[in-house]
Design an enzyme around this catalytic site. Structure first.
Site, mmCIF file in Angstrom:
data_model
loop_
_atom_site.group_PDB
_atom_site.id
_atom_site.type_symbol
_atom_site.label_atom_id
_atom_site.label_comp_id
_atom_site.label_asym_id
_atom_site.label_seq_id
_atom_site.Cartn_x
_atom_site.Cartn_y
_atom_site.Cartn_z
ATOM 1 N N ASP A 65 46.809 35.437 23.203
ATOM 2 C CA ASP A 65 47.212 34.897 24.599
ATOM 3 C C ASP A 65 48.766 34.957 24.717
ATOM 4 O O ASP A 65 49.187 35.151 25.783
ATOM 5 C CB ASP A 65 47.383 33.209 24.350
ATOM 6 C CG ASP A 65 45.735 32.887 24.482
ATOM 7 O OD1 ASP A 65 44.962 33.656 24.587
ATOM 8 O OD2 ASP A 65 45.549 31.463 23.943
ATOM 9 N N ASP A 71 50.061 36.291 28.150
ATOM 10 C CA ASP A 71 51.275 35.748 28.872
ATOM 11 C C ASP A 71 52.234 36.413 29.083
ATOM 12 O O ASP A 71 53.142 36.337 30.172
ATOM 13 C CB ASP A 71 51.611 34.450 28.120
ATOM 14 C CG ASP A 71 50.408 33.186 27.931
ATOM 15 O OD1 ASP A 71 49.601 33.314 28.982
ATOM 16 O OD2 ASP A 71 50.321 32.562 27.346
ATOM 17 N N GLU A 93 49.728 15.749 27.831
ATOM 18 C CA GLU A 93 48.386 15.707 27.068
ATOM 19 C C GLU A 93 48.246 17.127 26.208
ATOM 20 O O GLU A 93 48.603 18.313 26.821
ATOM 21 C CB GLU A 93 47.044 15.375 27.624
ATOM 22 C CG GLU A 93 46.600 16.314 28.795
ATOM 23 C CD GLU A 93 46.009 15.782 30.128
ATOM 24 O OE1 GLU A 93 45.129 15.354 29.981
ATOM 25 O OE2 GLU A 93 46.293 16.198 31.096
ATOM 26 N N LYS A 128 46.677 20.807 25.424
ATOM 27 C CA LYS A 128 45.934 21.724 26.168
ATOM 28 C C LYS A 128 44.790 22.361 25.350
ATOM 29 O O LYS A 128 45.338 23.152 24.507
ATOM 30 C CB LYS A 128 47.071 22.916 26.511
ATOM 31 C CG LYS A 128 46.193 24.188 27.455
ATOM 32 C CD LYS A 128 47.443 24.883 28.149
ATOM 33 C CE LYS A 128 46.583 25.874 29.072
ATOM 34 N NZ LYS A 128 45.723 26.541 28.642
ATOM 35 N N ASP A 135 41.888 24.572 23.962
ATOM 36 C CA ASP A 135 41.434 25.899 24.258
ATOM 37 C C ASP A 135 39.940 25.954 24.381
ATOM 38 O O ASP A 135 39.307 26.264 23.441
ATOM 39 C CB ASP A 135 41.961 26.652 23.152
ATOM 40 C CG ASP A 135 42.088 28.074 23.440
ATOM 41 O OD1 ASP A 135 42.124 28.590 24.599
ATOM 42 O OD2 ASP A 135 42.479 28.887 22.566
ATOM 43 N N TYR A 145 36.020 17.180 27.209
ATOM 44 C CA TYR A 145 37.038 16.196 27.430
ATOM 45 C C TYR A 145 37.730 16.327 29.131
ATOM 46 O O TYR A 145 37.608 17.562 29.504
ATOM 47 C CB TYR A 145 37.935 15.972 26.420
ATOM 48 C CG TYR A 145 39.250 16.537 26.767
ATOM 49 C CD1 TYR A 145 40.478 15.839 26.837
ATOM 50 C CD2 TYR A 145 39.766 17.965 26.816
ATOM 51 C CE1 TYR A 145 41.878 16.443 26.931
ATOM 52 C CE2 TYR A 145 40.816 18.456 26.918
ATOM 53 C CZ TYR A 145 42.002 17.754 27.053
ATOM 54 O OH TYR A 145 43.149 18.335 27.166
ATOM 55 N N LYS A 149 53.652 26.111 26.175
ATOM 56 C CA LYS A 149 52.753 26.666 25.023
ATOM 57 C C LYS A 149 53.392 26.506 23.785
ATOM 58 O O LYS A 149 54.532 26.583 23.429
ATOM 59 C CB LYS A 149 52.483 28.010 25.593
ATOM 60 C CG LYS A 149 51.801 28.464 26.590
ATOM 61 C CD LYS A 149 50.275 27.968 26.270
ATOM 62 C CE LYS A 149 49.197 28.629 27.367
ATOM 63 N NZ LYS A 149 49.163 29.989 27.133
ATOM 64 N N CYS A 201 44.359 63.600 6.239
ATOM 65 C CA CYS A 201 43.548 62.409 6.301
ATOM 66 C C CYS A 201 43.288 61.996 5.163
ATOM 67 O O CYS A 201 42.611 62.741 3.944
ATOM 68 C CB CYS A 201 42.513 63.169 7.146
ATOM 69 S SG CYS A 201 40.960 61.962 7.432
ATOM 70 N N CYS A 259 39.156 63.398 4.887
ATOM 71 C CA CYS A 259 38.704 64.725 4.916
ATOM 72 C C CYS A 259 39.759 65.526 4.436
ATOM 73 O O CYS A 259 39.496 67.033 4.295
ATOM 74 C CB CYS A 259 38.221 65.194 5.976
ATOM 75 S SG CYS A 259 39.064 65.365 7.614
ATOM 76 N N CYS A 290 43.730 62.593 12.511
ATOM 77 C CA CYS A 290 43.205 63.511 11.658
ATOM 78 C C CYS A 290 42.536 64.613 12.596
ATOM 79 O O CYS A 290 42.011 64.422 13.648
ATOM 80 C CB CYS A 290 42.230 62.851 11.086
ATOM 81 S SG CYS A 290 40.752 64.004 10.376
ATOM 82 N N CYS A 326 35.365 65.731 9.760
ATOM 83 C CA CYS A 326 35.939 64.572 9.022
ATOM 84 C C CYS A 326 34.519 63.469 8.877
ATOM 85 O O CYS A 326 34.105 63.166 10.084
ATOM 86 C CB CYS A 326 36.979 64.069 9.780
ATOM 87 S SG CYS A 326 37.350 62.530 9.038
#
Ligand code: IVH
Length: 726
Positions: A37, A41, A120, A122, A124, A253, A343, A435, A438, A453, A459
């Protein structure tokens, strides 16, 4: 302001619009967010910042005018009588003070005038509108894009917190702890009242649901698992079958209202009390105060008990209490001027970095992962964190053995924020140059942050990852073919490339340990059932760089058949080939110009140069063409996408929107037209069938009139859309 700055700002706004739209889609339509978030944001804020600085550069598709994403396809659509809005965010006390100051300025109140606010949590969850007529629940709808949501009435009826009829007796609240309220005369139930609030799932119920889904799955590797309670709530509410919703422990709610025939109070606080008295839970922690210090103290108090609440919250919402002031304040784009979401910062913790592991992805990308001493962050035990890439390790200066500060924001992979034991004398972590799987050389391409790689198909990690992706749940979704089987089939040489899956025989399976008649037959049947994968799943399964589920779907919807898709890729490749490098043109510029030409040939909205380039690269690669040829030879046939378009007066017609639209954004108008099977063009010609003209329409309207093209107004268009979709 120099033109350069303007150009940069315009380019950034364009990128932000695309990024935000992408994340909106992942979050709201697919329930599979990729970023936290906080990261989301940050994008929205950057967009708002630039728009404020360069108002003349605000785009028609500006994300500030769009809330969420379009609704899912299978539920009936509901047009909200009053739009469901979004909230502006704040992250600091100073921003909260500025919010109050702005309200005073807007209302021309003296600087010391009292402005009472409610505060109040928030929650999620997923917003939902419940329409009560004469106290009886008649409709429940999700937010969707804010204007049109989905009809989830039958599903909402299964949620205990949502009463079928409003009562005039005792109130309830979250966790039932609020002292019950008695309905008083002003709590008389209006003829029409839309309660708006949040459908959510408790953390405990979410964990139990995931455990149950896992236990019930035929193939544990493919068990549906929700990433977080919010996704679980969304996935559970947006079901075609209400019986499934009924089996999911959803809660509700209220935090506001939509259309109403009368209001049972003159303040936010009082109306919320009435809603509670009617029997709908409201936040336990709803307070009202005109003292900013008290409001901020409430924020801190809620933050302090966040981990113990039992459900996820991500901030505190403030609203101007007096409804007459709310009405005067009105809205800016899609958020009310009278409300603000304050937030919480992401949750942090400290722990020991035990090791750095390197994971090799499907495309060869080497991703460093921090293995951590288990630590609890906001109630979740964290053992791994991403370190992103070599640059990030260097920036943080971390080595195994260091103590680190980590952060967990929402549901994304935790991140390492800081090394708490830096020591310049100790040697820095050395990123592998080969890598780990490999031993091929690992290189960093010019201009890229990732180290890859170079082993390609030699690989084993890349090959197994590609096979795994090919059969995964969102790709071909072959039941019984999870990572364990894929890995062992690959190791033993039974399956080396996707086509081998379709030539597997029962005998070959029976020759292996732990396979019996029934299990072997089941797998062969499961594979057989996926010989005609839908085009979009097939395109996603190929694992083309930058082609995720959403892009695969966009391409499939645009081209409908494999033949149609292949033809356009042929054209895109030809368009790239035809572009020799200009004198003094850098390689990078040339690459971009070639990709832009490919994108122009693909002409699918949302598909830009990078994706177009990746598509061309994939299909130009002889090995990939061989894999496809083998797949088709093994009997695989991608199924055409039958994309339902409603028959309407504009199906198959070409439309032009001109002038300013008052109730719709251009994007929404275009999306509506496309859903009705029409094509939208930017200019009027003899091929135009209809022009929708808003106020201020100029030359296009005149041209349409000269050509005798049908012209309608925006309200007429809205009526046409409503008729065609209801
Ligand atoms: S008020 C007119 N209050 O957050 C503004 N929203 O980010 C309507 N949400 O769409 C929202 N808790 O779904 C409000 N206490 C609360 C909330 C809340 C959660 C959700 C809501 C809204 C979203 C905006």
């Amino acid at each position: 302001m120099t033109p350069i700055e303007q150009r940069q700002a315009a380019a950034e706004l364009e990128t932000l619009a695309a990024q935000i739209a992408h994340h909106n889609r992942l979050y709201h339509t697919d329930d599979t967010p990729e970023v936290s978030d906080a990261e989301y944001d940050a994008l929205v804020r950057r967009n708002a910042e630039l728009e404020q600085q360069f108002p003349h550069l605000i785009r028609e598709d500006s994300p500030s005018g769009i809330v969420g994403a379009a609704p899912a396809a299978h539920l009936a659509k509901v047009r909200h009588r009053q739009p469901m809005l979004s909230l502006e965010n704040a992250f600091s006390d100073a921003e909260v003070a500025e919010f109050v100051a702005r309200i005073r300025r807007f209302l021309s109140l003296p600087a010391d005038a009292e402005v009472a606010l409610t505060a109040e949590p928030k929650i999620d969850g997923l917003s939902c509108s419940l329409r009560y007529e004469k106290g009886v629940l008649v409709l429940a709808a999700t937010r969707g894009d804010g204007t049109t949501g989905e009809d989830v009435t039958l599903n909402a009826r299964t949620i205990q917190d949502i009463p079928q009829t409003l009562c005039s007796g005792e109130g309830r609240s979250v966790a039932g702890q609020r002292p019950a309220l008695r309905a008083s005369p002003e709590h008389v139930i209006p003829d029409v009242f839309e309660v708006r609030g949040e459908v959510y799932m408790s953390k405990e119920d979410f964990a139990a649901l995931n455990a149950r889904l896992l236990a019930e799955a035929d193939d544990p590797e493919k068990a549906r698992q929700f990433a977080n309670p919010r996704n679980a709530a969304a996935g559970s509410l947006r079901q075609k079958d209400p019986a499934i919703t009924a089996a999911r422990p959803l809660r509700f709610y209220a935090h506001g209202w939509g259309e109403t025939s009368a209001l049972p109070g003159e303040t936010q606080f009082d109306v919320m009390q009435a809603i509670s008295a009617w029997g709908i839970p409201i936040a336990l922690d709803l307070v009202r105060s005109a003292d900013p210090a008290e409001i901020l103290a409430h924020y801190r108090a809620i933050e302090a008990k966040r981990a113990d609440l039992g459900f996820d919250i991500d901030g505190v919402v403030y609203k101007v209490d007096r409804l007459d002031l709310q009405a005067r304040l009105g809205f800016v784009s899609r958020a009310p001027r009278w409300a603000l979401a304050h937030k919480f910062p992401a949750e942090k913790a400290e722990t020991l970095l035990e090791a750095i592991d390197i994971q090799v992805g499907r495309t060869g990308k080497l991703t460093p992962v921090a293995r951590l001493k288990p630590v609890s962050v906001g109630g979740v035990t964290v053992t791994n964190a991403t370190l992103h890439n070599a640059d990030e390790i260097a920036r943080l200066g971390v080595r195994p053995g260091d103590r680190v500060r980590i952060q967990r924001a929402g549901d994304v992979i935790p991140q390492v924020l800081e090394n708490l034991t830096p020591d310049a004398d100790l040697p820095a972590y050395e990123f592998p140059t080969r890598c780990p799987e490999c031993d091929s050389e690992a290189v960093r391409e010019e201009g890229e942050v990732d180290i890859r790689c170079t082993g390609g198909l030699i690989c084993p990690a890349q090959r197994v990852e590609r096979l795994r992706h090919f059969v995964s749940r969102h790709a071909l979704d072959i039941e019984g073919l999870g990572i364990t089987n894929i890995e062992s089939f690959f190791r033993d040489g039974l399956v080396q490339s996707p086509a081998d899956i379709f030539t597997l025989t029962k005998e070959a399976l029976l020759a292996r340990e732990r396979w019996a008649e029934i299990s072997a037959q089941n797998l062969i049947d499961a594979i057989g059932a996926k010989r005609r994968p839908p085009l979009d799943r097939f395109l996603f399964a190929l694992g083309i760089r930058h082609v995720g589920e959403v892009t695969a779907r966009d391409l499939a919807r645009r081209y409908r058949s494999w033949a149609g898709f292949e033809e356009v890729i042929g054209r895109a490749i030809a368009a790239r080939v035809d572009l020799p490098q200009a004198l003094a043109e850098s390689d990078e510029k040339h690459r971009q110009r070639r990709n832009a030409a490919a994108a122009a040939a693909i002409e699918t909205s949302g598909i830009g140069g990078e994706v177009a380039g990746a598509l061309c690269d994939f299909f130009e690669e002889p090995h990939n063409r061989a894999v496809l040829a083998d797949l088709f030879a093994a009997g695989l046939v991608p199924d055409d996408l039958v994309w339902e378009t409603k028959q309407s007066p504009v199906t198959g017609k070409t439309l032009v929107f001109t002038g300013s639209l008052e109730t719709l954004s251009r994007d929404e108008a275009k999306a509506q037209a496309e859903k009705l099977g029409a094509k939208v063009s930017g200019s009027v010609s003899a091929k135009t069938d209809m022009v929708i003209a808003g106020p201020g329409a100029g030359s296009k309207l005149k041209k349409a009139q000269d050509l005798g093209v049908e012209v309608i107004t925006e309200p007429e268009w809205n009526a046409l859309v409503t008729d065609a979709t209801t």
